[in-house]
Design a protein around this motif. Structure first.
Motif, PDB file in Angstrom:
ATOM      1  N   GLU A 169       0.863  -1.189   0.000  1.00 38.43           N
ATOM      2  CA  GLU A 169       0.000   0.000   0.000  1.00 38.43           C
ATOM      3  C   GLU A 169       0.896   1.234   0.000  1.00 38.43           C
ATOM      4  O   GLU A 169       2.066   1.155   0.372  1.00 38.43           O
ATOM      5  N   ASN A 184      -4.444   8.778  -8.867  1.00 36.16           N
ATOM      6  CA  ASN A 184      -4.753   7.346  -8.905  1.00 36.16           C
ATOM      7  C   ASN A 184      -4.393   6.746 -10.259  1.00 36.16           C
ATOM      8  O   ASN A 184      -3.843   5.651 -10.336  1.00 36.16           O
ATOM      9  N   GLU A 188      -1.774   3.944  -9.230  1.00 34.52           N
ATOM     10  CA  GLU A 188      -2.401   2.722  -8.701  1.00 34.52           C
ATOM     11  C   GLU A 188      -2.259   1.531  -9.661  1.00 34.52           C
ATOM     12  O   GLU A 188      -2.422   1.665 -10.868  1.00 34.52           O
ATOM     13  N   SER A 190      -2.727  -3.166  -9.473  1.00 34.69           N
ATOM     14  CA  SER A 190      -3.319  -4.227  -8.654  1.00 34.69           C
ATOM     15  C   SER A 190      -2.428  -4.578  -7.459  1.00 34.69           C
ATOM     16  O   SER A 190      -2.901  -5.086  -6.457  1.00 34.69           O
ATOM     17  N   ARG A 193      -1.458  -0.325  -4.014  1.00 40.30           N
ATOM     18  CA  ARG A 193      -2.770   0.229  -3.646  1.00 40.30           C
ATOM     19  C   ARG A 193      -2.573   1.606  -3.044  1.00 40.30           C
ATOM     20  O   ARG A 193      -1.877   1.757  -2.024  1.00 40.30           O
ATOM     21  N   LYS A 195      -3.868   5.219  -1.365  1.00 43.88           N
ATOM     22  CA  LYS A 195      -4.937   5.937  -0.657  1.00 43.88           C
ATOM     23  C   LYS A 195      -4.578   7.420  -0.673  1.00 43.88           C
ATOM     24  O   LYS A 195      -3.458   7.787  -0.277  1.00 43.88           O
TER      25      LYS A 195
END
Ligand SMILES: NC(=O)C1=CN([C@@H]2O[C@H](COP(=O)(O)OP(=O)(O)OC[C@H]3O[C@@H](n4cnc5c(N)ncnc54)[C@H](O)[C@@H]3O)[C@@H](O)[C@H]2O)C=CC1
Ligand SMILES: O=C(CO)COP(=O)(O)O
Length: 354
Positions: A169, A184, A188, A190, A193, A195
Motif C-alpha cells: 500500500e 490514482n 495505482e 493491482s 494500492r 490511498k
C-alpha cells in the motif's frame, strides 16, 4: 489558433532504486490511460558510465537500469534523458524521486524551463537543511523554487519488492481534491494500492523520520538483540516521530501514523530497509558511514544519517535534544560521538517510561 495538446506529459525526475521502480509503474499506467497521458514518459538520469557505457544508453537500449534496479525490465516507453531541462520542459506532471540533498540544485536548473503550472509529486523522504534557515519539508522547497503545487507519495514501499510486483500500500497526500483521479491513474496498480488523503506535511514527516528509526533498528540487530528489543525501538521511535511532527509542524493529526506512510513504512524499513543495514554495519565496523555506503550500496544512498543530522540541528536550536533521545542517539552514533553499545541506555531511560 495553435492547438493545445490535451494529453498530459509526465517526467520522472530521478532514476535510482525507487525512481526506476516508480517509472516502471507510471510507464505502464500512462499506456493504460491513453486518453489522459502522452504515451512516452521521460526519466531524468544523472548520467554516469556503467561497464564502459552511458547509463542512459543502456536504459534506452536494454530497458533496464542495470545499476540501480537490476533484473527488472522497464517499459520501453520510459525514455532515459541525461539533461534535466530537456526531460522536464514540456511536462504537465513532475514526479520527484531524488536523494533529498540534490533537490535544490536540480530544481534551480529546472526553474526557468518548466511549463506554467505542472503538478509536482514528491516521493522523496527527507528534510532540507539550509544554513541560517533551519529545516524545511522537501515538497515546500520544490513548491517555493518552482512555484508549483506539490503532492507527496510515501509508504511501506521497499523499491525492489514493488518492482517485483509484491503487494503493498502507499499514501498519497494532496491538498487539492481535484487531482485525486489523476494521481490514482498515475500510480495505482493491482499490487500498488494507493490511498489519497490531504495531510501533505504529516505524510512527508513520517517518510523522513522513519529513516532515522530504521538505523536504530539496525543498531539493535548489530548488537545481537532480538525482536522484543526491535519492537521497543519501533514503539519509542514512533512516539518520537509523533512528537517531532507536532513540535516541528504544529500537526496534531495522529491518524496519519496509521496510514501506510506511518507505522507500515516504519515496520518495513526497520526490517528490510537500507537504513537498517547501515545501523547494523555501524555496530560491526568502525568505518566511516560514507565508506560503508559505498561498500554496501554501490551507488545507492542511505538517507538516514543526513536526516538524523537535519533533525539534530533543529532540536539543538530549539533546546529539545533531551526530549528525543532515540533520534539524537542515532545521530551521535552515526557521527561516532557515541559508542553504539550505549544505544540500549537511551531505550531504557526513555522519557516515555517516566
Ligand atoms: N529505494 C527505496 O526502496 C525507496 C526510496 N525512497 C526515497 O526515494 C528517494 C530516492 O531514492 P532512490 O531512488 O532509492 O535512489 P538511490 O539511493 O537508489 O540512488 C541514488 C540516486 O542519486 C543519483 N545521484 C547521484 N548524484 C546525483 C546528483 N549530483 N544529482 C542528482 N542525482 C544524483 C544517482 O544517479 C541515483 O539515481 C530517497 O528520498 C529515498 O529515501 C522512498 C521509498 C522507497
Ligand atoms: O523508504 C523505504 C521503504 O518504504 C526504503 O527505506 P530505506 O531507504 O531504508 O531502504
Amino acid at each position: 489558433m495553435a492547438e493545445t495538446n490535451p494529453l498530459k506529459r509526465v517526467c520522472v525526475v530521478g532514476s535510482g532504486n525507487w525512481g526506476s521502480a516508480i517509472a516502471k509503474i507510471v510507464g505502464q499506467n500512462v499506456l493504460a490511460h491513453e486518453d489522459v497521458f502522452e504515451p512516452e514518459i521521460f526519466m531524468y538520469v544523472y548520467e554516469e558510465i556503467v561497464n564502459g557505457q552511458k547509463l542512459t544508453e543502456i536504459i534506452n537500449s536494454e530497458h533496464e537500469n542495470v545499476k540501480y534496479l537490476p533484473d527488472i525490465k522497464l517499459p520501453p516507453n520510459v525514455i532515459a534523458v541525461p539533461d534535466v531541462v530537456k526531460a522536464c520542459m514540456n511536462a504537465d506532471v513532475l514526479i520527484f524521486v531524488l536523494p533529498h540533498q540534490f533537490v535544490k540544485d536540480t530544481c534551480l536548473k529546472m526553474k526557468s524551463f518548466i511549463k506554467p503550472n505542472p503538478l509536482g509529486i514528491s516521493l522523496i523522504k527527507g528534510f532540507i537543511l539550509t544554513e541560517g534557515e533551519g529545516i524545511q519539508l522537501v515538497s515546500k522547497v520544490i513548491s517555493e523554487i518552482l512555484g508549483i503545487e506539490t503532492a507527496v507519495l510515501m509508504g511501506a514501499n521497499l523499491a525492489t519488492e514493488v518492482a517485483s510486483e509484491m503487494f503493498c500500500e502507499t499514501t498519497i497526500a494532496c491538498e487539492n481534491d481535484s487531482y485525486k483521479g489523476l494521481l490514482n491513474a498515475l500510480f495505482e496498480t493491482s499490487y500498488f494500492r494507493c490511498k489519497v488523503i490531504r495531510n501533505v506535511s504529516g505524510v512527508e514527516a513520517c517518510g523522513a523520520l522513519k529513516n532515522v528509526v530504521g538505523i536504530g533498528a539496525g543498531i539493535v540487530d548489530g548488537l545481537g538483540y532480538g525482536d522484543n528489543t526491535k519492537a521497543a525501538v519501533i514503539r519509542l521511535g514512533l512516539m518520537e516521530m509523533m512528537k517531532f511532527t507536532k513540535v516541528f509542524l504544529g500537526n496534531e493529526d495522529r491518524s496519519v501514523f496509521f496510514e501506510s506512510c506511518g507505522i507500515a513504512d516504519l515496520v518495513a524499513t526497520c526490517h528490510g530497509g537500507r537504513n537498517r543495514l547501515l545501523g547494523e554495519a555501524v555496530v560491526k565496523s568502525m568505518k566511516d558511514i560514507r565508506l560503508l555506503e559505498k561498500e554496501i550500496l554501490r551507488g545507492q544512498s542511505f538517507q538516514g544519517p543526513l536526516i538524523a543530522k537535519e533533525i539534530y540541528a533543529y532540536l539543538k536550536e530549539n533546546n529539545m535534544l533531551d526530549q528525543f533521545p532515540l533520534l539524537v542517539a542515532v545521530h551521535r552514533i552515526c557521527t561516532r560521538e557515541v559508542d553504539p553499545r550505549n544505544f540500549i541506555d537511551c531505550l531504557r531511560d526513555h522519557p516515555e517510561h517516566m
